[in-house]
Design a protein around this motif. Structure first.
Motif, PDB file in Angstrom:
ATOM      1  N   THR A  40      -8.878  -8.362   0.032  1.00 14.81           N
ATOM      2  CA  THR A  40      -8.515  -7.347  -1.203  1.00 14.81           C
ATOM      3  C   THR A  40      -8.856  -5.609  -0.198  1.00 14.81           C
ATOM      4  O   THR A  40      -8.366  -5.101  -0.614  1.00 14.81           O
ATOM      5  CB  THR A  40      -9.133  -6.824  -2.193  1.00 14.81           C
ATOM      6  OG1 THR A  40     -10.850  -6.660  -1.805  1.00 14.81           O
ATOM      7  CG2 THR A  40      -9.509  -8.249  -3.352  1.00 14.81           C
ATOM      8  N   THR A  42      -6.878  -4.256   1.816  1.00 11.71           N
ATOM      9  CA  THR A  42      -5.903  -3.671   1.859  1.00 11.71           C
ATOM     10  C   THR A  42      -4.319  -4.093   1.634  1.00 11.71           C
ATOM     11  O   THR A  42      -4.741  -5.100   0.403  1.00 11.71           O
ATOM     12  CB  THR A  42      -4.527  -3.774   3.818  1.00 11.71           C
ATOM     13  OG1 THR A  42      -4.117  -5.293   3.473  1.00 11.71           O
ATOM     14  CG2 THR A  42      -5.697  -4.120   4.438  1.00 11.71           C
ATOM     15  N   THR A  43      -3.436  -2.892   0.668  1.00  7.63           N
ATOM     16  CA  THR A  43      -2.331  -2.965  -0.423  1.00  7.63           C
ATOM     17  C   THR A  43      -1.672  -4.502   0.548  1.00  7.63           C
ATOM     18  O   THR A  43      -1.124  -5.101  -0.055  1.00  7.63           O
ATOM     19  CB  THR A  43      -1.666  -2.246  -0.931  1.00  7.63           C
ATOM     20  OG1 THR A  43      -0.850  -1.642   1.006  1.00  7.63           O
ATOM     21  CG2 THR A  43      -2.218  -0.491  -0.890  1.00  7.63           C
ATOM     22  N   LEU A  46      -2.945  -7.294  -1.045  1.00  7.48           N
ATOM     23  CA  LEU A  46      -3.528  -7.267  -2.105  1.00  7.48           C
ATOM     24  C   LEU A  46      -1.852  -8.304  -2.642  1.00  7.48           C
ATOM     25  O   LEU A  46      -1.641  -9.178  -3.737  1.00  7.48           O
ATOM     26  CB  LEU A  46      -3.220  -6.521  -3.211  1.00  7.48           C
ATOM     27  CG  LEU A  46      -5.201  -5.918  -3.075  1.00  7.48           C
ATOM     28  CD1 LEU A  46      -5.356  -4.406  -3.757  1.00  7.48           C
ATOM     29  CD2 LEU A  46      -5.596  -6.559  -3.532  1.00  7.48           C
ATOM     30  N   ALA A 130      -7.386  -2.359  -6.001  1.00  5.92           N
ATOM     31  CA  ALA A 130      -6.420  -1.592  -5.569  1.00  5.92           C
ATOM     32  C   ALA A 130      -6.835   0.035  -5.133  1.00  5.92           C
ATOM     33  O   ALA A 130      -6.559   0.581  -3.856  1.00  5.92           O
ATOM     34  CB  ALA A 130      -5.174  -1.863  -6.818  1.00  5.92           C
ATOM     35  N   ASP A 131      -7.424   0.369  -5.979  1.00  5.64           N
ATOM     36  CA  ASP A 131      -7.407   1.714  -5.813  1.00  5.64           C
ATOM     37  C   ASP A 131      -7.838   2.006  -4.815  1.00  5.64           C
ATOM     38  O   ASP A 131      -8.063   2.966  -4.084  1.00  5.64           O
ATOM     39  CB  ASP A 131      -9.162   2.599  -7.077  1.00  5.64           C
ATOM     40  CG  ASP A 131      -7.572   2.804  -8.221  1.00  5.64           C
ATOM     41  OD1 ASP A 131      -6.621   2.193  -8.381  1.00  5.64           O
ATOM     42  OD2 ASP A 131      -8.310   1.912  -9.706  1.00  5.64           O
ATOM     43  N   ALA A 133      -8.047  -0.070  -1.589  1.00  3.63           N
ATOM     44  CA  ALA A 133      -7.869  -0.491  -0.677  1.00  3.63           C
ATOM     45  C   ALA A 133      -6.907   0.504   0.676  1.00  3.63           C
ATOM     46  O   ALA A 133      -6.418   1.986  -0.624  1.00  3.63           O
ATOM     47  CB  ALA A 133      -6.583  -1.432  -1.890  1.00  3.63           C
ATOM     48  N   THR A 137      -0.158   5.611  -2.052  1.00  4.80           N
ATOM     49  CA  THR A 137      -0.020   5.168  -3.265  1.00  4.80           C
ATOM     50  C   THR A 137       1.043   4.895  -4.309  1.00  4.80           C
ATOM     51  O   THR A 137       0.622   4.022  -4.722  1.00  4.80           O
ATOM     52  CB  THR A 137      -0.174   6.471  -3.548  1.00  4.80           C
ATOM     53  OG1 THR A 137      -1.133   7.741  -2.618  1.00  4.80           O
ATOM     54  CG2 THR A 137      -0.400   6.722  -5.411  1.00  4.80           C
ATOM     55  N   ASP A 139       1.843   1.752  -2.620  1.00  2.00           N
ATOM     56  CA  ASP A 139       2.160   0.387  -3.185  1.00  2.00           C
ATOM     57  C   ASP A 139       0.932   0.064  -3.725  1.00  2.00           C
ATOM     58  O   ASP A 139       0.606  -0.724  -4.719  1.00  2.00           O
ATOM     59  CB  ASP A 139       1.924   0.175  -0.787  1.00  2.00           C
ATOM     60  CG  ASP A 139       2.354  -0.231  -0.459  1.00  2.00           C
ATOM     61  OD1 ASP A 139       4.134   0.126  -1.322  1.00  2.00           O
ATOM     62  OD2 ASP A 139       2.247   0.259   1.207  1.00  2.00           O
ATOM     63  N   LYS A 140      -0.771   1.254  -3.967  1.00  2.15           N
ATOM     64  CA  LYS A 140      -1.297   0.857  -4.877  1.00  2.15           C
ATOM     65  C   LYS A 140      -0.506   0.520  -6.027  1.00  2.15           C
ATOM     66  O   LYS A 140      -1.379  -0.315  -7.234  1.00  2.15           O
ATOM     67  CB  LYS A 140      -2.569   1.875  -4.535  1.00  2.15           C
ATOM     68  CG  LYS A 140      -2.843   1.839  -3.513  1.00  2.15           C
ATOM     69  CD  LYS A 140      -4.404   2.975  -3.288  1.00  2.15           C
ATOM     70  CE  LYS A 140      -4.972   2.816  -1.829  1.00  2.15           C
ATOM     71  NZ  LYS A 140      -5.736   4.334  -1.488  1.00  2.15           N
ATOM     72  N   ASN A 141       0.550   1.582  -6.335  1.00  7.05           N
ATOM     73  CA  ASN A 141       0.851   1.302  -8.049  1.00  7.05           C
ATOM     74  C   ASN A 141       1.408   0.543  -7.962  1.00  7.05           C
ATOM     75  O   ASN A 141       1.509   0.071  -9.515  1.00  7.05           O
ATOM     76  CB  ASN A 141       1.814   2.671  -8.359  1.00  7.05           C
ATOM     77  CG  ASN A 141       0.883   3.858  -8.238  1.00  7.05           C
ATOM     78  OD1 ASN A 141      -0.517   4.327  -8.458  1.00  7.05           O
ATOM     79  ND2 ASN A 141       1.195   5.545  -7.943  1.00  7.05           N
ATOM     80  N   LYS A 144      -0.760  -2.846  -8.387  1.00  4.16           N
ATOM     81  CA  LYS A 144      -1.728  -2.401  -9.778  1.00  4.16           C
ATOM     82  C   LYS A 144      -0.916  -2.409 -10.836  1.00  4.16           C
ATOM     83  O   LYS A 144      -1.677  -3.436 -11.694  1.00  4.16           O
ATOM     84  CB  LYS A 144      -2.528  -1.703  -9.370  1.00  4.16           C
ATOM     85  CG  LYS A 144      -3.634  -1.460 -11.029  1.00  4.16           C
ATOM     86  CD  LYS A 144      -4.396   0.169  -9.825  1.00  4.16           C
ATOM     87  CE  LYS A 144      -5.242   0.220 -11.441  1.00  4.16           C
ATOM     88  NZ  LYS A 144      -6.150   2.054 -11.449  1.00  4.16           N
TER      89      LYS A 144
END
Length: 490
Positions: A40, A42-43, A46, A130-131, A133, A137, A139-141, A144
């Motif tokens: 978990t 890095t994005t 994930l 996610a937040d 990782a 931003t 890729d996180k969005n 997630k």
């Protein structure tokens, strides 16, 4: 929650690595030894986990009939009134005759309970990491947002099956299902139905923000349209008509419905312009006799299809005008001459050819989870229930693509709602909605006067909406593993 169905340690990593084999495969660290931090961090990692969830939607579990969401779709239609077994069939027969739903030891109950909570656990792995990782931003969005949709969708399916129906305008304090938001092994009690829907909507609302602007590579991914579509589904079930209509309209905006020529091609390609979310089954990942097409298609040469092809409720079929293209995906004679079926395929009246596999020897058939057609029908129903004058226009916009002879409905009030519900039954046949629609509308199961065989259904031709069996029993193994779980009434 300590359960053999919910507890699964990085199953999705195994799936992802299997689908990403390369020349240095033997040098890879075995996936069972991959630590949580590494999985978990890095994005990018994930996203690999997310791809594993996508893949898990169509793998087989305890037996070949339990092939992910496709198998679950079969369950919730077979337990309804519109899918018919022309002869005795071993697969899901106990669902068809309603004996499984009242048997806490049934594998048919373990299947949805375990499958949905496995997906939830894997989604939580992504959501909780996610937040923090490493990655952009954006890729996180993206990662997630999709995980939140999976969590919301699974809790939604579970509460509909194992909790009592949601009733708008009252305090829904009846027991629902456990809300699981972490990856640990703690036990959790059943939350109320109201609490479960509150969490579902919280996840959906966040996903509707996070996925704005995301352009998905294909329909196995979940984007803003899917988020809007799920929000519409949930609102319809809760009786929040204005929200259902608003989000269904958003979800279908920009989508094009199939032409009549496209409609009869077999419902087997997730690239179909009307599909919003579905699974693609490629040759490497096929489940062979466990694929959706091995049970619901008309042309694959499996024992279940050769001997017991699925039929449509004859009373429902008789409601389809001859000018409606949907009459062509069922055969009143059962001969299906255009398919040139082998001689060892049994023939029965009213059988379906809505779903077609690649061939008699290849059961692959992409699985539809959400289509634009559903959004038209949600919007029309919600507006009809609100008394909106626009409801008939929305229905017309949809129906004219299926039946060129259709004229604008003059029905109003409950008569218009009833017309729309009939169109849902016809349009969404075999896609897993019938049990849920009966339950949310507090309608009885009624198989009488049609082609259901009383002997095959063990006499279950009618089930009153007050019957306890609409609320499926919690699997006994889950109750044994979690002392906080209270069983439903037998």
């Amino acid at each position: 929650m300590k359960s053999t169905y919910i507890k699964i340690v990085f199953f999705i990593l195994t799936v992802t690595v299997f689908n990403s084999c390369s020349d240095d495969f033997l040098d890879k660290k075995p996936t069972e030894f991959v630590d949580n931090e590494g999985a978990t961090k890095t994005t990018e990692n994930l996203m690999m986990l997310l791809n594993g969830i996508h893949r898990s939607l169509y793998i087989s579990y305890e037996d070949q009939s339990q092939a992910g969401l496709g198998g679950l779709m079969q369950q919730t239609d077979i337990v309804g009134d519109d899918v018919v077994f022309p002869i005795t069939n071993g697969w899901f027969l106990q669902m068809y005759n309603w004996s499984s739903v009242n048997n806490e030891n049934s594998v048919d109950l373990r299947f949805p309970y375990r499958t949905y909570y496995r997906i939830i656990r894997n989604a939580n792995t992504i959501i909780n990491a996610a937040d923090a990782a490493i990655g952009s931003t954006s890729d996180k969005n993206i990662v997630k947002g999709q995980a939140l949709l999976y969590r919301a969708f699974c809790h939604f399916q579970l509460v509909q099956l194992f909790g009592k129906r949601y009733v708008n305008g009252v305090t829904n304090s009846q027991l629902g299902v456990p809300i699981i938001l972490t990856v640990g092994n703690d036990n959790f009690p059943r939350s109320t139905v109201e609490e479960v829907y509150t969490q579902i909507n919280k996840d959906l609302d966040e996903a509707n923000v996070l996925l704005q602007g995301y352009l998905k590579p294909n329909n196995s991914y979940l984007d803003l349209k899917v988020a809007q579509g799920l929000k519409a589904r949930v609102a319809l079930t809760q009786g929040n008509w204005s929200v259902a209509a608003e989000y269904a309209n958003k979800a279908r905006s920009g989508k094009t419905l199939m032409s009549t020529a496209e409609y009869v091609t077999g419902f087997n390609d997730y690239n179909n312009k009307e599909w919003m979310w579905g699974s693609h089954i490629n040759e490497v990942q096929t489940q062979y006799f466990g694929n959706f097409g091995a049970y619901m298609s008309r042309n694959f040469s499996s024992t279940v299809i050769r001997s017991c092809p699925k039929a449509i409720n004859s009373k429902l079929y008789d409601m389809i005008p001859s000018t409606d293209i949907r009459s062509a995906i069922f055969d009143k004679t059962g001969k299906h001459t255009a398919l040139a079926l082998p001689s060892n395929f049994a023939k029965f009246p009213y059988t379906s050819q809505k779903f077609l596999s690649i061939s008699t020897g290849d059961s692959r058939c992409d699985v539809p989870y959400m289509r634009a057609a559903e959004m038209f029908l949600i919007e029309a129903e919600a507006k009809a229930r609100m008394g909106s004058a626009d409801a008939a226009n929305v229905l017309y916009e949809f129906e004219i693509t299926r039946n060129p002879s259709y004229t604008l409905s003059t029905n109003t009030g409950q008569a218009l709602v009833d017309e729309i519900l009939i169109q849902r039954r016809i349009e969404l046949w075999g896609e897993g909605f019938r049990f849920f629609d009966l339950k949310r509308t507090n309608s009885p199961l009624d198989r009488t006067g049609a082609n259901h065989d009383s002997g095959i259904v063990n006499g279950v031709l009618n089930v009153d909406p007050t019957d306890k069996r609409w609320q499926w029993l919690i699997p006994k193994d889950e109750i044994n593993a979690n002392p906080l779980i209270k069983q439903n009434e037998f």
